[in-house]
Structures are given as C-alpha cells and as structure tokens.
Scaffold this active site. Structure first.
Site, short mmCIF file in Angstrom:
data_model
loop_
_atom_site.label_atom_id
_atom_site.label_comp_id
_atom_site.label_asym_id
_atom_site.label_seq_id
_atom_site.Cartn_x
_atom_site.Cartn_y
_atom_site.Cartn_z
N GLY A 40 0.84 -1.20 0.00
CA GLY A 40 0.00 0.00 0.00
C GLY A 40 0.87 1.24 0.00
O GLY A 40 2.07 1.18 0.27
N GLY A 44 -0.14 -4.94 0.74
CA GLY A 44 -1.34 -4.65 -0.05
C GLY A 44 -1.44 -5.46 -1.33
O GLY A 44 -2.54 -5.77 -1.79
N GLU A 62 5.16 -6.23 7.77
CA GLU A 62 4.60 -5.10 8.52
C GLU A 62 5.13 -4.93 9.95
O GLU A 62 5.16 -3.80 10.46
CB GLU A 62 3.07 -5.21 8.58
CG GLU A 62 2.37 -4.97 7.25
CD GLU A 62 2.35 -6.18 6.33
OE1 GLU A 62 1.84 -6.05 5.20
OE2 GLU A 62 2.87 -7.25 6.71
N ASP A 86 -1.88 -7.03 7.65
CA ASP A 86 -3.32 -6.78 7.48
C ASP A 86 -3.83 -7.34 6.15
O ASP A 86 -3.42 -8.42 5.76
CB ASP A 86 -3.63 -5.28 7.66
CG ASP A 86 -2.99 -4.41 6.58
OD1 ASP A 86 -2.01 -4.83 5.94
OD2 ASP A 86 -3.47 -3.27 6.39
#
Length: 384
Positions: free
Chosen positions: A97, A145, A168, A176
């Site tokens: 992301g 992402g 992460e 996530d």
C-alpha cells in the site's frame, strides 16, 4: 466527465457539442497509458493492470476506488467470465500500500488514514467473495497490499520472479489485508512465522507454502493470458484446467521447500500462546535457526508483534469478513499510536534502520493496551 467539459459552453449547437464529447472521449482513451490502473475488457475477461511501475505498483486510494466498482460491475455482467489482475514494469505485481501517503495523513489527522484502510479492506473482501473466477498473476514483488489483491482470489499464479512477504511488524504495523485469515490457515505454524519475522519467500516456495495455487515460468505469462482471454464462456473448472496445463509445463523442480528442514522447529517454537513464550522457546532452543529468528524478532516493534500474534490466533477461527473488521480496528489503533510513524521513518524515510520503539520491550506492552486495540469502534467500525 463529459458534462464537466460542457459546462462552460452552454450555447453550443448540437453538432459541436457532440464533437466536444467525442474529443473528450478520445483524450480519456489517450491518457490511459499513464493511468495508475488500467481496466479493460478483452474477450470474456475483465483485466486489471496495476500501472505504477516506478512505485513498484504500490496501491493508493484512487486505484482502490477504481478497482472496487469495476470488480462489482464485472461480477454482475453475464458477458464477463473471469477477472485477471497483473502489474506492469516486470519488477513487481504490487509491493504494498501507499504507506507514505497514509503516514502523512495519520500525522495530519486527515481522513485518508481511515478511508484508505476501510476501502482497501472492502476491496479485499470483494475479491474474497467474488463470484467470477479471479486470476492474479503475481509476477515479481508481492507484499502487503499486493498480497491483499491476490491471495483471497480463486487462483494465484507465481513465477520464478515472485517475491512474497508480509513485512509489517518491521514498520510498526501488522500483516493486514486479511492476513489474520490466510496466514493461520497455512500448513503448521508457517503463517505465524511469516507474520512475525517478515520472512521472504521466492519463486516456487510461494507455491509450496500454499500462498500461490500455480507456478508458471514468467516468460509464459503473455501466452497464458492470451489463452485465458480466448476461452469461450469458461467455467471455474475450464480455467483451472488451463492453469494446471501451464503449471505442468513449467520446469520440473527437484528442490525441497526452503523451510522444509526447519518445519519441525517452526511448528513447535511458534505454537506458544504469547510473544514472551515464543522468545523464551527460541532462546532455549539455541540452534543457529532459532538464534537467527530471535535476532529478527528483536528488531521488530514489540507492540506489532503482540497485536500480530493475537490477530492470527483469533483470525484462525473467524470468517474473512470478521477478520477484516478486526483488522480495521487494529489499523486505527496503529494510526493513533507511535510505532507506525517511527517504523516508516526508520525504514522508508530516513532509512537509518534504527527505529526507537515505544514501548521498547515486549513485557512493557500490557495486555490491557492490546485489548484496547481490538475494541469495537462503534459507528466507525468497518461494515462489510
């Protein structure tokens, strides 16, 4: 779009008005090659191309806002039989992301820090529930992402160039995009290991770990794509058959899974109920493998490690929707905290690789604090 062009020209004759519209449409088409995401229909296939090669096809909110409605439209279209997603540039499918934009938004108290995660997780769910066969060609870097854009779909095609990671915990976040759903469902405790250490899997190991469903040589992808597009009203089985045929054609691989020799240790060391216990087991084990994992874990955000372990343990028995709702709560806790901004500074901005985590030790991250991060957000909760 066209209406916006016409507003300053109210007195145009019908013919000139049509010319303005046609000119505008031509311009939009022409600008397409520079668009951040290309959406096109070819044969029976809807094709999504991530088109930010210089940014390794990192996903930003405007891309999410274009991809989501297009998937929903294709899902309802009787003439669309499958959806293909791929990246341009040869280096990455999608490296993650747009973390910098989120960091700036979070610091400024901007809504993007909420909207990005909300809309990204809605897109992850749309992929996970998509009624049309969804084929992700994960050629090159596929992290964070980018994993969310692929792993929840029916088919994930890896190549020798695929590089997978959920890194992460190194930036004060957590794995996530539905990591709480797919990671604990991998064989043994591999998912926990990948989540906590950010370990990178390459090429065929992405298939062997259960993240990809097929392996195809990178040079074969253009032909595979052509063949997928050429399928006439294909069913899920027809698509699987074609992917299987390509998979069988790829060079025979005699090598074992990169983590094979460590699987026994991974399964026992990463099965502990708490981070402190995992660390204790790694210290007691004392093998070169355990020592290396301990070194890695010691560099990660203690807060992220605790959130991640609980996220995976809870996610193991949840639906994808419930996992994404839980992860949205965690994302907002990270936006309110310290470590995410510090991790991004150390890893992506100043690149000194020396984050100063607060708290700096696992034992200082209290259970009460962790509980608080998992609390519902009332009217601000993610609704899927």
């Amino acid at each position: 779009m066209a209406a916006r062009v016409l507003r300053p020209l109210p007195r145009l004759k019908p013919f000139s008005r049509l010319q303005v519209i046609l000119q505008h449409l031509r311009m939009s088409k022409h600008a397409d090659s520079t668009a951040e995401v290309l959406l096109e229909k070819r044969g029976g296939a809807g094709i999504i191309t991530l088109n930010r090669p210089k940014a390794l096809n990192a996903l930003n909110i405007s891309m999410i806002q274009q991809i989501y409605p297009q998937i929903k439209t294709w899902e309802q279209d009787p003439e669309t039989f499958l959806i293909i997603i791929k990246g341009t540039g040869g280096k990455a499918f999608c490296a993650g992301g747009d973390i910098r934009a989120i960091t700036e938004a979070g610091k400024a108290g901007d809504r993007l820090a909420q909207d990005f995660f909300r809309e990204e997780y809605m897109l992850n769910n749309a992929i996970g529930t998509c009624k049309k066969p969804y084929v992700a060609l994960i050629d090159g870097i596929t992290m964070g992402g980018g994993v969310g854009l692929s792993v929840h779909g029916h088919f994930r095609v890896a190549t020798e160039k695929t590089l997978f990671a959920m890194p992460e915990t190194a930036i004060g976040l957590f794995p996530d995009v539905g990591g709480g759903y797919f990671l604990p469902r991998l064989s043994g405790k591999v998912g926990y290991y990948l989540a906590l250490t950010g370990f990178r899997l390459k090429g065929r190991d992405v298939l062997k770990a259960g993240i990809a469903t097929h392996f195809v040589d990178s040079e074969q992808l253009p032909t595979l794509e052509k063949d997928l597009i050429a399928l006439k009203s294909p069913s899920m089985e027809n698509i699987a058959d074609l992917l299987n045929a390509y998979h069988m054609k790829s060079k025979v691989d005699q090598e074992k899974f990169v983590l094979d020799e460590h699987m026994e240790k991974i399964n026992s060391l990463f099965s502990a109920n708490s981070m402190e216990e995992i660390v204790k087991k790694l210290k007691q084990d004392g093998s070169p493998f355990a020592t290396k994992q301990l070194e890695t874990i010691n560099k990660m955000s203690p807060t992220s490690l605790k959130l991640t372990l609980r996220q995976l343990r809870e996610g193991a028995s949840m639906s994808l929707q419930d996992v994404l709702t839980m992860e949205y709560r965690l994302s907002q806790a990270c936006m309110r905290g310290h470590d995410f901004y510090e991790g991004v500074r150390a890893v992506l901005i100043d690149k000194d690789q020396s984050p100063r985590w607060k708290p700096a030790a696992l034992e200082d991250v209290s259970d009460e604090f962790v509980d608080d991060c998992f609390k519902p957000l009332g009217k601000n909760d993610l609704k899927l």
